[in-house]
Design an enzyme around this catalytic site. Structure first.
Site, PDB file in Angstrom:
ATOM      1  N   ASP A  98      23.177  53.944  22.776  1.00  0.00           N
ATOM      2  CA  ASP A  98      22.574  53.315  21.595  1.00  0.00           C
ATOM      3  C   ASP A  98      23.037  54.020  20.313  1.00  0.00           C
ATOM      4  O   ASP A  98      22.993  55.252  20.258  1.00  0.00           O
ATOM      5  CB  ASP A  98      21.041  53.388  21.730  1.00  0.00           C
ATOM      6  CG  ASP A  98      20.297  52.477  20.767  1.00  0.00           C
ATOM      7  OD1 ASP A  98      20.775  52.294  19.632  1.00  0.00           O
ATOM      8  OD2 ASP A  98      19.236  51.954  21.149  1.00  0.00           O
ATOM      9  N   HIS A 100      21.870  53.067  17.114  1.00  0.00           N
ATOM     10  CA  HIS A 100      20.938  52.879  15.997  1.00  0.00           C
ATOM     11  C   HIS A 100      20.275  54.205  15.606  1.00  0.00           C
ATOM     12  O   HIS A 100      19.648  54.835  16.453  1.00  0.00           O
ATOM     13  CB  HIS A 100      19.861  51.858  16.378  1.00  0.00           C
ATOM     14  CG  HIS A 100      20.426  50.500  16.662  1.00  0.00           C
ATOM     15  ND1 HIS A 100      20.861  50.130  17.909  1.00  0.00           N
ATOM     16  CD2 HIS A 100      20.638  49.434  15.857  1.00  0.00           C
ATOM     17  CE1 HIS A 100      21.317  48.884  17.859  1.00  0.00           C
ATOM     18  NE2 HIS A 100      21.191  48.433  16.618  1.00  0.00           N
ATOM     19  N   SER A 151      17.867  50.469  26.110  1.00  0.00           N
ATOM     20  CA  SER A 151      17.505  51.847  25.756  1.00  0.00           C
ATOM     21  C   SER A 151      16.133  52.217  26.303  1.00  0.00           C
ATOM     22  O   SER A 151      15.865  53.385  26.587  1.00  0.00           O
ATOM     23  CB  SER A 151      17.519  52.038  24.243  1.00  0.00           C
ATOM     24  OG  SER A 151      18.800  51.764  23.748  1.00  0.00           O
TER      25      SER A 151
HETATM   26 CO1  B1M Z   1      21.761  46.377  16.027  1.00  0.00          CO
HETATM   27  N1  B1M Z   1      20.532  45.424  17.184  1.00  0.00           N
HETATM   28  N2  B1M Z   1      23.179  46.219  17.332  1.00  0.00           N
HETATM   29  N3  B1M Z   1      22.871  47.280  14.703  1.00  0.00           N
HETATM   30  N4  B1M Z   1      20.345  46.176  14.794  1.00  0.00           N
HETATM   31  C1  B1M Z   1      19.140  45.323  16.771  1.00  0.00           C
HETATM   32  C2  B1M Z   1      18.290  46.457  17.335  1.00  0.00           C
HETATM   33  C3  B1M Z   1      18.732  43.893  17.358  1.00  0.00           C
HETATM   34  C4  B1M Z   1      17.243  43.745  17.669  1.00  0.00           C
HETATM   35  C5  B1M Z   1      19.197  42.807  16.380  1.00  0.00           C
HETATM   36  C6  B1M Z   1      18.949  41.380  16.887  1.00  0.00           C
HETATM   37  O1  B1M Z   1      19.637  40.913  17.708  1.00  0.00           O
HETATM   38  N5  B1M Z   1      17.943  40.730  16.372  1.00  0.00           N
HETATM   39  C7  B1M Z   1      19.617  43.833  18.619  1.00  0.00           C
HETATM   40  C8  B1M Z   1      19.027  44.404  19.919  1.00  0.00           C
HETATM   41  C9  B1M Z   1      18.787  43.330  20.948  1.00  0.00           C
HETATM   42  C10 B1M Z   1      18.251  43.859  22.210  1.00  0.00           C
HETATM   43  O2  B1M Z   1      18.618  44.845  22.791  1.00  0.00           O
HETATM   44  N6  B1M Z   1      17.283  43.133  22.665  1.00  0.00           N
HETATM   45  C11 B1M Z   1      20.835  44.621  18.176  1.00  0.00           C
HETATM   46  C12 B1M Z   1      22.121  44.518  18.775  1.00  0.00           C
HETATM   47  C13 B1M Z   1      22.287  43.457  19.813  1.00  0.00           C
HETATM   48  C14 B1M Z   1      23.196  45.349  18.405  1.00  0.00           C
HETATM   49  C15 B1M Z   1      24.618  45.403  19.027  1.00  0.00           C
HETATM   50  C16 B1M Z   1      24.678  45.291  20.549  1.00  0.00           C
HETATM   51  C17 B1M Z   1      25.446  44.315  18.332  1.00  0.00           C
HETATM   52  C18 B1M Z   1      26.863  44.157  18.836  1.00  0.00           C
HETATM   53  O3  B1M Z   1      27.660  45.057  18.768  1.00  0.00           O
HETATM   54  N7  B1M Z   1      27.122  42.986  19.353  1.00  0.00           N
HETATM   55  C19 B1M Z   1      25.101  46.769  18.536  1.00  0.00           C
HETATM   56  C20 B1M Z   1      24.650  47.879  19.496  1.00  0.00           C
HETATM   57  C21 B1M Z   1      25.593  48.981  19.611  1.00  0.00           C
HETATM   58  C22 B1M Z   1      24.981  50.091  20.445  1.00  0.00           C
HETATM   59  O4  B1M Z   1      23.921  50.604  20.125  1.00  0.00           O
HETATM   60  N8  B1M Z   1      25.649  50.440  21.520  1.00  0.00           N
HETATM   61  C23 B1M Z   1      24.353  46.905  17.254  1.00  0.00           C
HETATM   62  C24 B1M Z   1      24.816  47.604  16.141  1.00  0.00           C
HETATM   63  C25 B1M Z   1      24.134  47.710  14.942  1.00  0.00           C
HETATM   64  C26 B1M Z   1      24.739  48.321  13.673  1.00  0.00           C
HETATM   65  C27 B1M Z   1      25.664  49.512  13.977  1.00  0.00           C
HETATM   66  C28 B1M Z   1      25.532  47.244  12.967  1.00  0.00           C
HETATM   67  C29 B1M Z   1      23.446  48.661  12.849  1.00  0.00           C
HETATM   68  C30 B1M Z   1      22.909  50.081  13.087  1.00  0.00           C
HETATM   69  C31 B1M Z   1      23.369  51.082  12.067  1.00  0.00           C
HETATM   70  C32 B1M Z   1      22.685  52.410  12.241  1.00  0.00           C
HETATM   71  O5  B1M Z   1      21.585  52.548  12.762  1.00  0.00           O
HETATM   72  N9  B1M Z   1      23.371  53.428  11.797  1.00  0.00           N
HETATM   73  C33 B1M Z   1      22.426  47.694  13.466  1.00  0.00           C
HETATM   74  C34 B1M Z   1      21.187  47.338  12.850  1.00  0.00           C
HETATM   75  C35 B1M Z   1      21.001  47.825  11.425  1.00  0.00           C
HETATM   76  C36 B1M Z   1      20.186  46.582  13.514  1.00  0.00           C
HETATM   77  C37 B1M Z   1      18.854  46.003  12.954  1.00  0.00           C
HETATM   78  C38 B1M Z   1      19.204  44.788  12.114  1.00  0.00           C
HETATM   79  C39 B1M Z   1      17.995  46.943  12.122  1.00  0.00           C
HETATM   80  C40 B1M Z   1      17.656  48.297  12.774  1.00  0.00           C
HETATM   81  C41 B1M Z   1      17.095  49.262  11.757  1.00  0.00           C
HETATM   82  O6  B1M Z   1      17.783  50.149  11.276  1.00  0.00           O
HETATM   83  N10 B1M Z   1      15.821  49.064  11.354  1.00  0.00           N
HETATM   84  C42 B1M Z   1      18.095  45.638  14.295  1.00  0.00           C
HETATM   85  C43 B1M Z   1      17.133  44.485  14.152  1.00  0.00           C
HETATM   86  C44 B1M Z   1      15.725  44.946  13.773  1.00  0.00           C
HETATM   87  O7  B1M Z   1      15.267  46.004  14.184  1.00  0.00           O
HETATM   88  N11 B1M Z   1      15.077  44.145  13.008  1.00  0.00           N
HETATM   89  C45 B1M Z   1      19.189  45.576  15.284  1.00  0.00           C
HETATM   90  C46 B1M Z   1      15.164  49.912  10.342  1.00  0.00           C
HETATM   91  C47 B1M Z   1      14.570  51.195  11.004  1.00  0.00           C
HETATM   92  C48 B1M Z   1      13.867  52.034   9.952  1.00  0.00           C
HETATM   93  O8  B1M Z   1      13.634  50.774  11.967  1.00  0.00           O
HETATM   94  O9  B1M Z   1      14.908  51.869  13.869  1.00  0.00           O
HETATM   95  O10 B1M Z   1      12.967  50.288  14.326  1.00  0.00           O
HETATM   96  P1  B1M Z   1      13.606  51.305  13.475  1.00  0.00           P
HETATM   97  O11 B1M Z   1      12.629  52.584  13.390  1.00  0.00           O
HETATM   98  C49 B1M Z   1      11.252  52.435  13.151  1.00  0.00           C
HETATM   99  C50 B1M Z   1      10.398  52.427  14.419  1.00  0.00           C
HETATM  100  O12 B1M Z   1      11.013  51.766  15.493  1.00  0.00           O
HETATM  101  C51 B1M Z   1      10.078  53.867  14.659  1.00  0.00           C
HETATM  102  O13 B1M Z   1      10.018  54.428  13.342  1.00  0.00           O
HETATM  103  C52 B1M Z   1      10.812  53.664  12.429  1.00  0.00           C
HETATM  104  C53 B1M Z   1       9.983  53.228  11.234  1.00  0.00           C
HETATM  105  O14 B1M Z   1       9.225  54.239  10.670  1.00  0.00           O
HETATM  106  N12 B1M Z   1      10.961  54.724  15.442  1.00  0.00           N
HETATM  107  C54 B1M Z   1      10.510  55.898  15.950  1.00  0.00           C
HETATM  108  C55 B1M Z   1      12.242  54.590  15.794  1.00  0.00           C
HETATM  109  N13 B1M Z   1      12.656  55.635  16.518  1.00  0.00           N
HETATM  110  C56 B1M Z   1      11.608  56.471  16.632  1.00  0.00           C
HETATM  111  C57 B1M Z   1      11.481  57.692  17.294  1.00  0.00           C
HETATM  112  C58 B1M Z   1      10.229  58.330  17.240  1.00  0.00           C
HETATM  113  C59 B1M Z   1       9.174  57.765  16.547  1.00  0.00           C
HETATM  114  C60 B1M Z   1       9.295  56.541  15.899  1.00  0.00           C
HETATM  115  O15 B1M Z   1      10.003  59.507  17.807  1.00  0.00           O
HETATM  116  C61 B1M Z   1      11.037  60.203  18.451  1.00  0.00           C
END
Ligand code: B1M
Length: 213
Positions: A98, A100, A151
């Site tokens: 992963d 992200h 993940s």
């Molecule tokens: Co991707 N991605 N992405 N992506 N991406 C998602 C996760 C996805 C849901 C989008 C979608 O399809 N709607 C989807 C996953 C589908 C699934 O598995 N069911 C997806 C996909 C499919 C993919 C790829 C496979 C796409 C491809 O290549 N075809 C690929 C994966 C590559 C890989 O990982 N091997 C990929 C790639 C990417 C980018 C690189 C382009 C980019 C990431 C850049 C980066 O992180 N440096 C990206 C992004 C930006 C997203 C979305 C749009 C936004 C994620 C984000 O940063 N959110 C995402 C859709 C979504 O979530 N709406 C998506 C903002 C962030 C602040 O929130 O990380 O959730 P989040 O963290 C939150 C909480 O979750 C929590 O606290 C935070 C808030 O305070 N939290 C924790 C998180 N970790 C924690 C740990 C803790 C405590 C709390 O304690 C240890």
């Protein structure tokens, strides 16, 4: 557009043109964390929706991620810092497979602003590296982040490997694909120590504080 709509649209459009002045304006009304959790997260949710509908390509999502990262970097110095003595050491890793890391890095900022020392192992971290780092760093808490559905399963494997390595430190897990229920029913049974689910970075801080008290 209102200020809030403009902030969300920078993330959706993946553009930084005008971003900083608007962030500064928002800082006069909101706390940095409210800006992140409010309009910026709304933008990210929309990006996820559009990406899901094939209306955005990965390169565009990457630009959105850049805007989010630049915003967090700009807001970070304005965040409340509680200068206390070190409360604990936390290992942070995005699990194997992963990439992200925006959420994980937000957790790092919040925890380090509140007295924790963070060892951030980065992205795509295999269990072996977490085990090795845990032994080297003597961490109090192991934090795992992951956003892909696969993940969540990787966290189960990681917990098993940690247990097999004789590690029992509390594990904190977070990320979009995870739920409290999955944590309780699938991850926790595979581990000897505590496994806690954090819904966001502030929840992560609250859990860490509870663990360290
Ligand atoms: Co991707 N991605 N992405 N992506 N991406 C998602 C996760 C996805 C849901 C989008 C979608 O399809 N709607 C989807 C996953 C589908 C699934 O598995 N069911 C997806 C996909 C499919 C993919 C790829 C496979 C796409 C491809 O290549 N075809 C690929 C994966 C590559 C890989 O990982 N091997 C990929 C790639 C990417 C980018 C690189 C382009 C980019 C990431 C850049 C980066 O992180 N440096 C990206 C992004 C930006 C997203 C979305 C749009 C936004 C994620 C984000 O940063 N959110 C995402 C859709 C979504 O979530 N709406 C998506 C903002 C962030 C602040 O929130 O990380 O959730 P989040 O963290 C939150 C909480 O979750 C929590 O606290 C935070 C808030 O305070 N939290 C924790 C998180 N970790 C924690 C740990 C803790 C405590 C709390 O304690 C240890």
């Amino acid at each position: 557009l209102t200020l809030e709509e403009r902030l969300a649209s920078y993330v959706v459009e993946g553009t930084k043109e005008g971003l900083i002045p608007d962030l500064n304006e928002a800082l006069s009304k909101y706390t940095p964390l409210d800006i992140i959790n409010g309009p910026l997260m709304e933008g990210m949710t929309e990006v996820g929706r559009l990406f899901n509908n094939n209306e955005l390509i990965v390169a565009e999502v990457l630009q959105s991620a850049e805007v989010m990262k630049a915003s967090v970097a700009h807001l970070e110095p304005f965040m409340e810092k509680n200068e206390t003595s070190v409360k604990g050491r936390v290992l942070l890793a995005t699990v194997k497979g992963d990439v992200h890391d925006i959420g994980k890095n937000l957790v790092e900022i919040i925890l380090s602003n509140n007295g924790y020392q963070i060892i951030n192992l980065g992205i795509k971290v295999p269990p072996e590296s977490i085990i090795e780092a845990y032994r080297r760093e003597k961490a109090d808490i192991i934090g795992l982040s992951g956003l892909l559905v696969k993940s969540a399963q990787q966290m189960v494997t990681t917990a098993q490997d940690l247990r097999n390595a004789g590690i029992g430190a509390p594990i904190m897990v977070g990320g979009a694909a995870l739920t409290r229920k999955f944590t309780r029913t699938r991850i926790a049974p595979e581990y000897e120590g505590m496994v806690l689910y954090a819904k966001d970075a502030m929840d992560g801080l609250a859990l860490a504080n509870r663990l360290m008290n």
